[in-house]
Design a protein around this motif. Structure first.
Motif, PDB file in Angstrom:
ATOM      1  N   SER A   1      70.681  50.181   7.160  1.00  0.00           N
ATOM      2  CA  SER A   1      69.378  50.435   7.781  1.00  0.00           C
ATOM      3  C   SER A   1      68.705  51.667   7.178  1.00  0.00           C
ATOM      4  CB  SER A   1      69.548  50.607   9.290  1.00  0.00           C
ATOM      5  OG  SER A   1      70.482  51.630   9.575  1.00  0.00           O
ATOM      6  N   ALA A   2      69.526  52.655   6.791  1.00  0.00           N
ATOM      7  CA  ALA A   2      68.950  53.855   6.174  1.00  0.00           C
ATOM      8  C   ALA A   2      68.315  53.507   4.835  1.00  0.00           C
ATOM      9  CB  ALA A   2      70.039  54.915   5.987  1.00  0.00           C
ATOM     10  N   ASN A   3      69.000  52.659   4.061  1.00  0.00           N
ATOM     11  CA  ASN A   3      68.443  52.251   2.772  1.00  0.00           C
ATOM     12  C   ASN A   3      67.198  51.400   2.944  1.00  0.00           C
ATOM     13  OD1 ASN A   3      70.391  53.561   1.293  1.00  0.00           O
ATOM     14  ND2 ASN A   3      71.767  51.793   1.236  1.00  0.00           N
ATOM     15  N   LEU A   4      67.188  50.547   3.979  1.00  0.00           N
ATOM     16  CA  LEU A   4      66.018  49.716   4.241  1.00  0.00           C
ATOM     17  C   LEU A   4      64.796  50.573   4.560  1.00  0.00           C
ATOM     18  CD1 LEU A   4      67.569  46.833   6.358  1.00  0.00           C
ATOM     19  CD2 LEU A   4      66.588  46.648   4.071  1.00  0.00           C
ATOM     20  N   GLU A   5      65.032  51.671   5.288  1.00  0.00           N
ATOM     21  CA  GLU A   5      63.926  52.557   5.632  1.00  0.00           C
ATOM     22  C   GLU A   5      63.341  53.187   4.370  1.00  0.00           C
ATOM     23  OE1 GLU A   5      63.025  56.450   8.482  1.00  0.00           O
ATOM     24  OE2 GLU A   5      65.000  55.505   8.457  1.00  0.00           O
ATOM     25  N   VAL A   6      64.212  53.649   3.480  1.00  0.00           N
ATOM     26  CA  VAL A   6      63.761  54.237   2.216  1.00  0.00           C
ATOM     27  C   VAL A   6      63.045  53.186   1.367  1.00  0.00           C
ATOM     28  CG1 VAL A   6      64.551  55.283   0.061  1.00  0.00           C
ATOM     29  CG2 VAL A   6      65.584  55.976   2.231  1.00  0.00           C
ATOM     30  N   TYR A   7      63.604  51.981   1.347  1.00  0.00           N
ATOM     31  CA  TYR A   7      63.020  50.846   0.618  1.00  0.00           C
ATOM     32  C   TYR A   7      61.588  50.602   1.086  1.00  0.00           C
ATOM     33  CZ  TYR A   7      62.638  45.791  -0.408  1.00  0.00           C
ATOM     34  OH  TYR A   7      62.234  44.547  -0.811  1.00  0.00           O
ATOM     35  N   GLY A   8      61.383  50.554   2.420  1.00  0.00           N
ATOM     36  CA  GLY A   8      60.048  50.312   2.964  1.00  0.00           C
ATOM     37  C   GLY A   8      59.068  51.414   2.605  1.00  0.00           C
ATOM     38  N   LYS A   9      59.551  52.651   2.649  1.00  0.00           N
ATOM     39  CA  LYS A   9      58.682  53.779   2.315  1.00  0.00           C
ATOM     40  C   LYS A   9      58.255  53.721   0.846  1.00  0.00           C
ATOM     41  CE  LYS A   9      60.363  57.036   5.819  1.00  0.00           C
ATOM     42  NZ  LYS A   9      61.082  58.303   6.074  1.00  0.00           N
ATOM     43  N   ALA A  10      59.141  53.249  -0.016  1.00  0.00           N
ATOM     44  CA  ALA A  10      58.809  53.143  -1.438  1.00  0.00           C
ATOM     45  C   ALA A  10      57.702  52.120  -1.665  1.00  0.00           C
ATOM     46  CB  ALA A  10      60.059  52.768  -2.239  1.00  0.00           C
ATOM     47  N   ILE A  11      57.787  50.974  -0.960  1.00  0.00           N
ATOM     48  CA  ILE A  11      56.733  49.954  -1.085  1.00  0.00           C
ATOM     49  C   ILE A  11      55.418  50.494  -0.541  1.00  0.00           C
ATOM     50  CG2 ILE A  11      56.041  47.623  -0.453  1.00  0.00           C
ATOM     51  CD1 ILE A  11      58.441  47.784  -2.346  1.00  0.00           C
ATOM     52  N   ASP A  12      55.480  51.185   0.603  1.00  0.00           N
ATOM     53  CA  ASP A  12      54.264  51.777   1.183  1.00  0.00           C
ATOM     54  C   ASP A  12      53.628  52.761   0.205  1.00  0.00           C
ATOM     55  OD1 ASP A  12      54.597  50.346   3.514  1.00  0.00           O
ATOM     56  OD2 ASP A  12      55.508  51.989   4.632  1.00  0.00           O
ATOM     57  N   LEU A  13      54.463  53.548  -0.469  1.00  0.00           N
ATOM     58  CA  LEU A  13      53.951  54.530  -1.426  1.00  0.00           C
ATOM     59  C   LEU A  13      53.231  53.839  -2.573  1.00  0.00           C
ATOM     60  CD1 LEU A  13      53.767  57.464  -2.389  1.00  0.00           C
ATOM     61  CD2 LEU A  13      56.005  57.172  -3.473  1.00  0.00           C
ATOM     62  N   LEU A  14      53.810  52.765  -3.097  1.00  0.00           N
ATOM     63  CA  LEU A  14      53.166  52.024  -4.184  1.00  0.00           C
ATOM     64  C   LEU A  14      51.823  51.459  -3.752  1.00  0.00           C
ATOM     65  CD1 LEU A  14      56.169  50.075  -5.786  1.00  0.00           C
ATOM     66  CD2 LEU A  14      54.677  51.728  -6.946  1.00  0.00           C
ATOM     67  N   LEU A  15      51.772  50.910  -2.550  1.00  0.00           N
ATOM     68  CA  LEU A  15      50.526  50.311  -2.077  1.00  0.00           C
ATOM     69  C   LEU A  15      49.485  51.371  -1.743  1.00  0.00           C
ATOM     70  CD1 LEU A  15      51.921  47.371   0.076  1.00  0.00           C
ATOM     71  CD2 LEU A  15      50.850  47.264  -2.175  1.00  0.00           C
ATOM     72  N   GLN A  16      49.938  52.563  -1.329  1.00  0.00           N
ATOM     73  CA  GLN A  16      48.996  53.659  -1.108  1.00  0.00           C
ATOM     74  C   GLN A  16      48.405  54.115  -2.454  1.00  0.00           C
ATOM     75  OE1 GLN A  16      48.030  54.766   1.954  1.00  0.00           O
ATOM     76  NE2 GLN A  16      46.468  55.865   0.774  1.00  0.00           N
ATOM     77  N   MET A  17      49.240  54.120  -3.496  1.00  0.00           N
ATOM     78  CA  MET A  17      48.759  54.444  -4.845  1.00  0.00           C
ATOM     79  C   MET A  17      47.744  53.400  -5.309  1.00  0.00           C
ATOM     80  SD  MET A  17      52.364  55.613  -6.616  1.00  0.00           S
ATOM     81  CE  MET A  17      51.653  55.686  -8.256  1.00  0.00           C
ATOM     82  N   ARG A  18      47.944  52.147  -4.896  1.00  0.00           N
ATOM     83  CA  ARG A  18      47.010  51.088  -5.261  1.00  0.00           C
ATOM     84  C   ARG A  18      45.646  51.325  -4.592  1.00  0.00           C
ATOM     85  NH1 ARG A  18      45.798  46.164  -2.706  1.00  0.00           N
ATOM     86  NH2 ARG A  18      44.802  44.666  -4.129  1.00  0.00           N
ATOM     87  N   ILE A  19      45.673  51.752  -3.319  1.00  0.00           N
ATOM     88  CA  ILE A  19      44.426  52.047  -2.610  1.00  0.00           C
ATOM     89  C   ILE A  19      43.674  53.183  -3.304  1.00  0.00           C
ATOM     90  CG2 ILE A  19      43.509  53.072  -0.472  1.00  0.00           C
ATOM     91  CD1 ILE A  19      45.542  51.430   1.083  1.00  0.00           C
ATOM     92  N   GLU A  20      44.442  54.227  -3.703  1.00  0.00           N
ATOM     93  CA  GLU A  20      43.814  55.361  -4.383  1.00  0.00           C
ATOM     94  C   GLU A  20      43.245  54.934  -5.742  1.00  0.00           C
ATOM     95  OE1 GLU A  20      46.889  58.601  -2.391  1.00  0.00           O
ATOM     96  OE2 GLU A  20      46.838  58.305  -4.576  1.00  0.00           O
ATOM     97  N   ALA A  21      43.958  54.030  -6.427  1.00  0.00           N
ATOM     98  CA  ALA A  21      43.458  53.537  -7.713  1.00  0.00           C
ATOM     99  C   ALA A  21      42.150  52.771  -7.526  1.00  0.00           C
ATOM    100  CB  ALA A  21      44.513  52.646  -8.375  1.00  0.00           C
ATOM    101  N   LYS A  22      42.069  51.947  -6.463  1.00  0.00           N
ATOM    102  CA  LYS A  22      40.841  51.200  -6.190  1.00  0.00           C
ATOM    103  C   LYS A  22      39.693  52.152  -5.859  1.00  0.00           C
ATOM    104  CE  LYS A  22      41.194  47.555  -3.553  1.00  0.00           C
ATOM    105  NZ  LYS A  22      41.625  46.730  -2.375  1.00  0.00           N
TER     106      LYS A  22
END
Length: 491
Positions: free
Chosen positions: A435-456
């Motif tokens: 579960s700890a790794n899943l939490e980190v995994y989710g945060k990594a995807i969120d970070l990528l998508l936040q970078m996508r918003i900033e790129a747009k």
């Protein structure tokens, strides 16, 4: 009785003797579950304890026959000789056939054991499949004069047996205490005294599961099944009989008496009992409201759990305590076990990142011997784990550049981790993320998508499209929303 510490040396001597090819070097019998409900943490501890023993003996080169029975008849509600059969009661409530109940919960038990990486036993006999053997065992006890018939039921005469032998030797009790303190239950007047236990019970008209016998249409007593099946598959004498501490009395005490009465000798050379799992010092159980199934651990769906916990975290949590010690459950303790296991797994992965040097400045040569010493000392798994943590510190020191390790020592560390962490302790390398790794995994995807918003926002359409396209190719479904984004991983 022999102390568990003598087991290894006794078996070591036995290995040197000639054994016919069709016989096991070591015979182990463990009391398995009564399958009328979902598997819980109390089921996990004996399964993992004796899986550890099974794995280690096989590693040492013994031919092991491991028998773990399934109780599917004769276990009455109060663990005595009265009340409704637990499986029959469940069958009536769910309007199912008793064996339908057994099969359903046995499937769930096997699924849980697979998740916990518990090896299947050599033989898994059912009590209901060995009625003939149990009837024959009762006949032997009757012929020896240690049982009597009463209204179609057969009872073991504890008082008479105790005059010739010692009833209570395993648990340290004496017959006088038992006769004075055993509660007399309504409907037990057909017994000569309250300490006597049923070998065969005449079935009442409403009892679902029953078989013909020389005495009545009925069913075997709960204690009888292990004596009959243990001797059938392991012989009249075998090495190890195990189970939870709660089975020591009366179940295992009754087994000893039955075997001595029927065969004229004790069947079991060594008794092993794992201790209880507690919550705030109380035994985990349904009646106390602190009962947690393994499925609830895996999903996190229980008020006492702060998060889901993987099967390997549960296994590691149990192995961090010696099997004869109580384990006090808490969600915080499981979180600590999860972090400890993750640290060991990361250390193993880091072994592949180390670059060997000509010499070692870390000392790893004695770890294998120390782990063997701990296992030989009554399966001391927590000490084995502590030695692996010592090795982890050496690995991290080399990884940081503060020390060196030779190619020979590096290969030795890899071998030690593979042997003790995976082969003997039974942890898995391919476990799904905790579960700890899943939490980190989710945060990594969120970070990528936040970078996508900033790129747009910066009109960097190439970067935004690249992030979306790459994630989509990996199986992610991305949805833009007014608030930002949503995502999920398609199965």
């Amino acid at each position: 009785m022999n102390h568990p510490l003598t087991i290894y040396n006794t078996i070591k001597r036995k290995k040197e003797q000639f054994v016919p090819l069709h016989e096991p070097n070591v015979g182990i019998y463990v009391c398995g579950p009564t399958v009328y409900g979902d598997p819980h943490l109390g089921h996990a501890r004996p399964a993992i304890t004796f899986d550890l023993l099974f794995r280690y003996l096989k590693h040492l080169g013994y031919k092991v026959r491991y028998v773990r029975n399934i109780t599917d008849v004769g276990h009455l509600e109060n663990d005595a000789d009265e009340g409704e059969d637990k499986i029959a009661k469940k069958a009536k409530l769910d309007q199912l056939e008793p064996m339908e109940v057994v099969q359903y919960y046995l499937n769930r038990y096997h699924q849980a054991m697979d998740a916990l990486n518990v090896l299947p036993p050599s033989i898994e006999p059912h009590a209901s499949g060995h009625i003939i053997e149990q009837i024959e065992f009762v006949k032997k006890i009757l012929d020896a004069g240690y049982a009597y018939e009463s209204e179609g039921s057969i009872y073991f005469d504890v008082e008479k047996y105790n005059k010739d032998h010692h009833y209570g030797k395993l648990s340290g009790r004496n017959i006088e205490e038992l006769l004075n303190t055993t509660r007399v239950l309504d409907g037990q007047s057909e017994k000569r005294n309250s300490a006597d236990f049923a070998l065969w019970k005449k079935a009442s008209p409403e009892h679902i599961m029953h078989w013909p016998s020389p005495w009545s249409e009925g069913f075997p007593g709960w204690h009888l099944e292990c004596s009959a099946m243990g001797t059938k598959y392991l012989g009249e004498e075998f090495d190890i009989h195990g189970g939870g501490m709660d089975l020591l009395f009366p179940h295992h005490e009754c087994e000893i008496a039955q075997s001595v009465a029927a065969l004229g000798k004790e069947t079991v050379k060594h008794w092993m009992h794992n201790n209880m799992i507690t919550i705030n010092g109380q035994k985990m159980g349904k009646s106390l409201g602190n009962f947690i199934t393994l499925e609830q651990f895996f999903s996190g769906d229980h008020a006492l759990l702060s998060q889901p916990f993987s099967a390997m975290t549960i296994r590691f949590f149990i192995l961090q305590a010696h099997y004869r010690s109580t384990v006090d459950f808490s969600s915080e303790a499981l979180v600590a076990s999860e972090k400890g296991l993750q640290r060991l797994m990361e250390a193993y992965e880091n072994l592949n990142k180390l670059v060997p040097s000509a010499t070692s400045t870390v000392d790893v040569k004695g770890i294998r011997e120390k782990c063997y010493e701990a296992m030989n000392d009554d399966l001391n798994s927590p000490i084995v784990i502590s030695h692996l943590f010592d090795a982890t510190r050496s690995i991290n020191t080399v990884l940081s550049g503060a020390a060196t390790i030779s190619a020979e020592d590096l290969e030795e560390l890899k071998a030690v981790f593979n042997l003790f962490l995976f082969d003997i302790l039974g942890m898995t390398k391919t476990e799904e993320s905790s579960s700890a790794n899943l939490e980190v995994y989710g945060k990594a995807i969120d970070l990528l998508l936040q970078m996508r918003i900033e790129a747009k926002a910066n009109k960097d359409w190439a970067t935004a499209d690249k992030i979306r396209n790459e994630l989509t190719a990996l199986g992610f479904e991305i949805k833009d929303t007014k608030e930002g984004f949503e995502w999920k991983l398609n199965s």
